[in-house]
Write an enzyme that holds these catalytic residues in place. Sequence first.
Site, short mmCIF file in Angstrom:
data_model
loop_
_atom_site.label_atom_id
_atom_site.label_comp_id
_atom_site.label_asym_id
_atom_site.label_seq_id
_atom_site.Cartn_x
_atom_site.Cartn_y
_atom_site.Cartn_z
N ILE A 53 -5.40 -1.01 -7.93
CA ILE A 53 -4.94 -0.08 -6.91
C ILE A 53 -3.48 0.30 -7.16
CG2 ILE A 53 -4.40 -2.00 -5.34
CD1 ILE A 53 -5.15 -0.10 -2.99
N CYS A 54 -3.13 1.51 -6.74
CA CYS A 54 -1.76 2.04 -6.77
C CYS A 54 -1.31 2.26 -8.22
CB CYS A 54 -0.82 1.13 -5.99
SG CYS A 54 0.81 1.88 -5.66
N GLY A 55 -0.28 1.56 -8.67
CA GLY A 55 0.20 1.72 -10.03
C GLY A 55 -0.57 0.89 -11.05
#
Length: 181
Positions: free
Chosen positions: A100-102
Amino acid sequence: MVGVFFATGFEEVEALAPVDLMRRAGIEVKLISINETTEVTGARGVKLVADECISNTDFESLEGIVLPGGAPGFKNLDKSEKLMQRVSEFLNTGKLVAAICGAPSVLGKRGMLKGKKATVYPGMEDMLEGAAVSKSKVVKDGNLITSRGMGTAVDFGLALVEYFRDENVAKELSKAIVFEA
């Protein structure tokens, strides 16, 4: 059992919302520090005590690996060659890898997303080398689940529940936590 891996600078909500949701669904989850100590500090200063360190992890017992984002958390996950080697093995052998995210950018940078559909934190799409990039909250492609950021952490957690249990369990859990009105 699912291993959620923690590095200094992890995004607290992206890591703990999925852990909470999986545990509510009866999925066994282990919090694993990539550091030499079980204490890990998140991006917002929250200190967490993991169940174990990566040096003690039995990867054969894991059905999946979850990589939270957060800066510099996802960059620190990338520095763990032991973890990255296992992530590659899991992707290649059909075990779940979720990021998730980066964190999906780490997979892209290492060439692990070739031919896969994936999403990432807005503005990092060019880092998903070889992937068919989506702007959806959560993207599922076989044994790979990716998500965009803190605001999609519950969606991400429910996708993990659906993967390990089924769609009905995820829907019931969504209602129980008043995520779906």
